[in-house]
Design a protein around this motif. Sequence first.
Motif, PDB file in Angstrom:
ATOM      1  N   ILE A 203       0.826  -1.215   0.000  1.00  0.00           N
ATOM      2  CA  ILE A 203       0.000   0.000   0.000  1.00  0.00           C
ATOM      3  C   ILE A 203       0.861   1.266   0.000  1.00  0.00           C
ATOM      4  CG2 ILE A 203      -1.925  -1.124   1.163  1.00  0.00           C
ATOM      5  CD1 ILE A 203      -1.090   0.516   3.700  1.00  0.00           C
ATOM      6  N   PHE A 204       2.148   1.099  -0.061  1.00  0.00           N
ATOM      7  CA  PHE A 204       3.061   2.240  -0.063  1.00  0.00           C
ATOM      8  C   PHE A 204       3.617   2.496  -1.456  1.00  0.00           C
ATOM      9  CE2 PHE A 204       3.126   0.421   4.166  1.00  0.00           C
ATOM     10  CZ  PHE A 204       2.812   1.533   4.919  1.00  0.00           C
ATOM     11  N   ARG A 205       4.048   3.705  -1.658  1.00  0.00           N
ATOM     12  CA  ARG A 205       4.741   4.078  -2.880  1.00  0.00           C
ATOM     13  C   ARG A 205       6.052   4.731  -2.477  1.00  0.00           C
ATOM     14  NH1 ARG A 205       1.616   1.023  -4.018  1.00  0.00           N
ATOM     15  NH2 ARG A 205      -0.054   1.102  -5.535  1.00  0.00           N
ATOM     16  N   VAL A 206       7.135   4.238  -3.056  1.00  0.00           N
ATOM     17  CA  VAL A 206       8.454   4.816  -2.829  1.00  0.00           C
ATOM     18  C   VAL A 206       8.678   5.810  -3.963  1.00  0.00           C
ATOM     19  CG1 VAL A 206      10.920   4.347  -2.663  1.00  0.00           C
ATOM     20  CG2 VAL A 206       9.275   2.684  -1.749  1.00  0.00           C
ATOM     21  N   ILE A 207       8.834   7.062  -3.611  1.00  0.00           N
ATOM     22  CA  ILE A 207       9.036   8.114  -4.595  1.00  0.00           C
ATOM     23  C   ILE A 207      10.544   8.310  -4.742  1.00  0.00           C
ATOM     24  CG2 ILE A 207       8.498  10.489  -5.248  1.00  0.00           C
ATOM     25  CD1 ILE A 207       6.027   8.601  -4.799  1.00  0.00           C
ATOM     26  N   PHE A 208      11.025   8.232  -5.991  1.00  0.00           N
ATOM     27  CA  PHE A 208      12.462   8.342  -6.192  1.00  0.00           C
ATOM     28  C   PHE A 208      12.791   9.036  -7.506  1.00  0.00           C
ATOM     29  CE2 PHE A 208      11.365   4.427  -8.339  1.00  0.00           C
ATOM     30  CZ  PHE A 208      12.188   4.382  -9.456  1.00  0.00           C
ATOM     31  N   GLU A 209      14.020   9.471  -7.565  1.00  0.00           N
ATOM     32  CA  GLU A 209      14.589  10.108  -8.753  1.00  0.00           C
ATOM     33  C   GLU A 209      15.744   9.228  -9.218  1.00  0.00           C
ATOM     34  OE1 GLU A 209      16.819  14.349  -9.727  1.00  0.00           O
ATOM     35  OE2 GLU A 209      16.379  13.799  -7.662  1.00  0.00           O
ATOM     36  N   PHE A 210      15.904   9.114 -10.516  1.00  0.00           N
ATOM     37  CA  PHE A 210      17.042   8.370 -11.050  1.00  0.00           C
ATOM     38  C   PHE A 210      17.805   9.285 -11.984  1.00  0.00           C
ATOM     39  CE2 PHE A 210      19.102   5.520 -14.130  1.00  0.00           C
ATOM     40  CZ  PHE A 210      19.842   4.753 -13.254  1.00  0.00           C
ATOM     41  N   ARG A 211      19.086   9.480 -11.656  1.00  0.00           N
ATOM     42  CA  ARG A 211      19.927  10.361 -12.473  1.00  0.00           C
ATOM     43  C   ARG A 211      21.379   9.917 -12.324  1.00  0.00           C
ATOM     44  NH1 ARG A 211      19.779  16.720 -11.355  1.00  0.00           N
ATOM     45  NH2 ARG A 211      18.796  15.810  -9.554  1.00  0.00           N
ATOM     46  N   ASN A 212      22.077   9.846 -13.440  1.00  0.00           N
ATOM     47  CA  ASN A 212      23.507   9.514 -13.439  1.00  0.00           C
ATOM     48  C   ASN A 212      23.812   8.222 -12.670  1.00  0.00           C
ATOM     49  OD1 ASN A 212      23.934  11.949 -14.824  1.00  0.00           O
ATOM     50  ND2 ASN A 212      24.129  13.063 -12.894  1.00  0.00           N
ATOM     51  N   ASP A 213      23.035   7.180 -12.934  1.00  0.00           N
ATOM     52  CA  ASP A 213      23.204   5.880 -12.274  1.00  0.00           C
ATOM     53  C   ASP A 213      23.096   5.952 -10.755  1.00  0.00           C
ATOM     54  OD1 ASP A 213      23.367   4.462 -14.612  1.00  0.00           O
ATOM     55  OD2 ASP A 213      25.549   4.499 -14.689  1.00  0.00           O
ATOM     56  N   THR A 214      22.304   6.903 -10.262  1.00  0.00           N
ATOM     57  CA  THR A 214      22.063   7.044  -8.827  1.00  0.00           C
ATOM     58  C   THR A 214      20.572   7.148  -8.564  1.00  0.00           C
ATOM     59  OG1 THR A 214      24.165   8.190  -8.490  1.00  0.00           O
ATOM     60  CG2 THR A 214      22.491   8.479  -6.790  1.00  0.00           C
ATOM     61  N   PHE A 215      20.088   6.330  -7.632  1.00  0.00           N
ATOM     62  CA  PHE A 215      18.723   6.446  -7.158  1.00  0.00           C
ATOM     63  C   PHE A 215      18.721   7.367  -5.963  1.00  0.00           C
ATOM     64  CE2 PHE A 215      18.495   2.234  -9.163  1.00  0.00           C
ATOM     65  CZ  PHE A 215      17.344   2.389  -9.924  1.00  0.00           C
ATOM     66  N   ARG A 216      17.806   8.300  -5.933  1.00  0.00           N
ATOM     67  CA  ARG A 216      17.641   9.182  -4.776  1.00  0.00           C
ATOM     68  C   ARG A 216      16.224   8.960  -4.257  1.00  0.00           C
ATOM     69  NH1 ARG A 216      17.088  15.372  -5.120  1.00  0.00           N
ATOM     70  NH2 ARG A 216      16.811  15.884  -2.932  1.00  0.00           N
ATOM     71  N   ILE A 217      16.108   8.289  -3.124  1.00  0.00           N
ATOM     72  CA  ILE A 217      14.807   8.012  -2.527  1.00  0.00           C
ATOM     73  C   ILE A 217      14.326   9.295  -1.860  1.00  0.00           C
ATOM     74  CG2 ILE A 217      13.501   6.536  -0.963  1.00  0.00           C
ATOM     75  CD1 ILE A 217      14.966   5.006  -3.252  1.00  0.00           C
ATOM     76  N   LEU A 218      13.195   9.821  -2.335  1.00  0.00           N
ATOM     77  CA  LEU A 218      12.697  11.110  -1.852  1.00  0.00           C
ATOM     78  C   LEU A 218      11.697  10.970  -0.708  1.00  0.00           C
ATOM     79  CD1 LEU A 218      12.112  12.695  -5.368  1.00  0.00           C
ATOM     80  CD2 LEU A 218      14.083  13.024  -3.855  1.00  0.00           C
ATOM     81  N   ASP A 219      10.821   9.950  -0.813  1.00  0.00           N
ATOM     82  CA  ASP A 219       9.790   9.800   0.211  1.00  0.00           C
ATOM     83  C   ASP A 219       9.147   8.421   0.094  1.00  0.00           C
ATOM     84  OD1 ASP A 219       8.162  10.472   2.339  1.00  0.00           O
ATOM     85  OD2 ASP A 219       7.173  12.148   1.334  1.00  0.00           O
ATOM     86  N   ILE A 220       8.461   8.046   1.144  1.00  0.00           N
ATOM     87  CA  ILE A 220       7.661   6.825   1.174  1.00  0.00           C
ATOM     88  C   ILE A 220       6.278   7.261   1.634  1.00  0.00           C
ATOM     89  CG2 ILE A 220       7.351   4.545   2.198  1.00  0.00           C
ATOM     90  CD1 ILE A 220      10.432   4.626   2.748  1.00  0.00           C
ATOM     91  N   ILE A 221       5.279   7.024   0.789  1.00  0.00           N
ATOM     92  CA  ILE A 221       3.933   7.488   1.126  1.00  0.00           C
ATOM     93  C   ILE A 221       2.946   6.328   1.110  1.00  0.00           C
ATOM     94  CG2 ILE A 221       4.332   9.832   0.286  1.00  0.00           C
ATOM     95  CD1 ILE A 221       2.737   9.051  -2.229  1.00  0.00           C
ATOM     96  N   ASN A 222       1.879   6.482   1.872  1.00  0.00           N
ATOM     97  CA  ASN A 222       0.791   5.519   1.878  1.00  0.00           C
ATOM     98  C   ASN A 222      -0.106   5.843   0.692  1.00  0.00           C
ATOM     99  OD1 ASN A 222      -1.980   4.584   2.414  1.00  0.00           O
ATOM    100  ND2 ASN A 222      -1.115   3.881   4.358  1.00  0.00           N
TER     101      ASN A 222
END
Length: 95
Positions: free
Chosen positions: A66-85
């Motif tokens: 029931i969660f969504r992991v919000i992330f950015e992908f740039r230059n072979d790097t994942f940046r986890i921004l938030d975890i939301i319900n």
Amino acid sequence: MTIAKYKVEVDDTAKIAFQTLSDDSRKTVESALDNLDNFKNPLHEEKFQLLSSNKSKRIYSLKAGIFRVIFEFRNDTFRILDIINKNFANSLVGK
């Protein structure tokens, strides 16, 4: 943190969200994060949703129960921004 050949950075907001989850929810999110290995694999596209895109930034959502992991992908790097319900997010937008 490293997932396969990618570097992973976690924003403070995502760290706080993760810490507030129950043990079962944490396991669900951790299991979903393992799918980041398949990010560029077309067979796993359904697990990732592009939320916004411009030339400098592409923001995605990864399903984790029931969660969504919000992330950015740039230059072979994942940046986890938030975890939301997901249910809470849907209630905010009237779904």
